[in-house]
Each structure stands twice: as structure tokens, then as C-alpha cells.
Scaffold this active site. Sequence first.
Site, PDB file in Angstrom:
ATOM      1  N   ASP A 138       4.069   3.983   1.972  1.00 18.78           N
ATOM      2  CA  ASP A 138       2.836   3.284   2.300  1.00 18.78           C
ATOM      3  C   ASP A 138       2.444   2.389   1.144  1.00 18.78           C
ATOM      4  O   ASP A 138       1.302   2.365   0.721  1.00 18.78           O
ATOM      5  CB  ASP A 138       1.714   4.287   2.607  1.00 18.78           C
ATOM      6  N   THR A 139       3.404   1.669   0.597  1.00 15.97           N
ATOM      7  CA  THR A 139       3.154   0.808  -0.554  1.00 15.97           C
ATOM      8  C   THR A 139       3.343  -0.652  -0.170  1.00 15.97           C
ATOM      9  O   THR A 139       4.248  -0.993   0.582  1.00 15.97           O
ATOM     10  CB  THR A 139       4.107   1.160  -1.712  1.00 15.97           C
ATOM     11  N   SER A 140       2.487  -1.506  -0.719  1.00 15.02           N
ATOM     12  CA  SER A 140       2.600  -2.945  -0.541  1.00 15.02           C
ATOM     13  C   SER A 140       2.748  -3.584  -1.917  1.00 15.02           C
ATOM     14  O   SER A 140       2.604  -2.922  -2.940  1.00 15.02           O
ATOM     15  CB  SER A 140       1.366  -3.507   0.165  1.00 15.02           C
TER      16      SER A 140
END
Length: 330
Positions: A138-140
Site C-alpha cells: 500500500d505504498t505510493s
Amino acid sequence: YTAKVEEPVFVDYRGYQIYKNPSASQGPAELFALNILEGFDLKAMKHNSAEYIHTSAEALKLAFADREKYLGDMDFIRIPYEGLLSKDYAGERRKLIDPNKASLEMRAGAPERFMKEAAPPDRTVKPSTSGEADHEGDTSYIAVIDKNRNMVSFEPSLHSGFGTGVVMGETGIIFNCRGDYYSLEPGHANALAPGKRPRSTLQSTLVMKDGQPHMILGSPGGDDQIMRTMQTLLNMIEFGMNVQQAIEAPRWATRSFPASPFPHTMYPGDLSVEARVAEPVRQALIAKGHKLRASGAWTMGANAAIVVDLKTGVLSAGADPRTDAYAWAW
């Protein structure tokens, strides 16, 4: 929560100053690897040759062994950067790379021998070779440069899916679940302790050249973040690619070190490449002892970067076709 401002650490790589966050981050491990690789003629090896991928992966393994032993929250431990970032130390580590054989061990070094100051206490690491971490990312990643050439490189992340699933009051903001990065081994640099920050995989790269801001790079992707930013950076510095070419080039990755998420599993000798890496290269890597896996042609993660042309001031942004990514200018 309050932000903590810390002095970055850096190394000079062929005239480029590469900066990383110093504490509670894996970022400095890329500096360890670059210091090791600086002693090789990477251009002569040719881009993504078996020799180049092997050498890069072996340097990365050595750097990540030191990541595991020494990196953590500087409010709780002393990180021996004087030794870890020393060119002489890198020279010693470089000698451990066998050009014909993949390492299957985790080999942390002894940087204290290259320090004038007193050494930190010794730490031992016992990697697990069983168990699978549960990690749905869940990383941007966001890179921004404004008209005044201020630069921001930022990885917003909950670590997994919806983080802890715990929302802070009425804010709609969810607590992350990066606590599973802690080690439960007493004395480990990243050992669990009250008030301590876990050593995060989140890491950005700032590059200076001739005293001027030159590039920012970053990536989502857990442990792979360093591999992606390092490969993109080397594609530009060593092989003269522009930023988009550097991002699109075929990638490799390894898991031959303890993973950051619990249970910190290590897969000795593991190496994966995108299918665009030529078959003869893959066979040569297998012959060197790598436990090779080939993934799809455009499957290994995401990466983005912005480069400032120091002669013209023109900005060039690169976005990764492997995911939903965009480069915007206005």
C-alpha cells in the site's frame, strides 16, 4: 506524531553526491552498495550482462547484510557510519565478491576497523529461512520539483492493504502496520522497544552534482525499493540513459537477505529477472549458482524520478509503465 529532521548521509559516486535518510530507514544500504560497485568497471561489463547483474546483486547482498546488522533508529542505537561509508571499508567488502560464484550466506562486515571513534557494541543476526511474510503493498511514490528547484521525494505508505485498520478518530487517517518490521531478537539493531521507530523500507534518493540539486528518485516496493532506485541511477550515470529509458530498462531483484516484514525470511541465492533479460544471460547466471526466477517482461515494480539538466535548467521526469504512473508539468 511529529516529524524529526535529521542530517542526511551521503557518498560520492563518480562525482555525484548521493544522499539518503540516516535513521530508521534502509536507505543507506544503497550507499554501501554503490561504494562497493564504484571499484568495478561497470560500463565495460555492459548493461544487464551476466557479469553486471551478478556483480550488482552480490554487492547488494553485502550491503543488505550490513543493513541487517547496523541500521535502525538512531535515537536508540549508534550506527557506525564513519566505517560503513568509508571507501576503504568498501574496498575490503569488494574483495568478497567472487566473479564466478553466487554467495549463499549473509556476510555482515566489521566497519569499526575503519573508524577513528570507538566502535558500537557488536550485534548478531540470525536470519530465518522459513515462513512467508504477509504483505499486500500500500505504498505510493511522489516526486515534485517547483519553479525554485525545491525538491520533495516522498513515499506515503500504510505498509499493507489498509494498514492496521484502525482509524484515528474522525480524521479518516489509518494507522500503518509497519510494526511487523521490528525484530524480536534482543540486541538486534531493529529490536522492538517502546517509543522506537521500526527500520522502514521507505527511502528516497537525492543526487547533487557540482553543488546543485540534480535528481530525485524513489519507489514503492518494500525491500526492492533500493534495488529499483539503484538500477535506475546506474542506468543514467554508467550507461548514459535518459530518465525514462533508465526506468524502463529490464530489472533484477534478489531476496538473499532477511526480509523486512515478519518473519524476516531469507532465500539464499535467490535472484529474479524480468523476461526481457536475454536467455543466454539467464543461463550464465544459473551457471554462477544463482537460484534464478524469470518474471513477466514488465513486472518488477515501479519507479519514478525527476532530473534537472544543470546546463539548461530543463526538467525531465520519468514514470514507470509497469504501473499506473504519470509525469506532469505545469
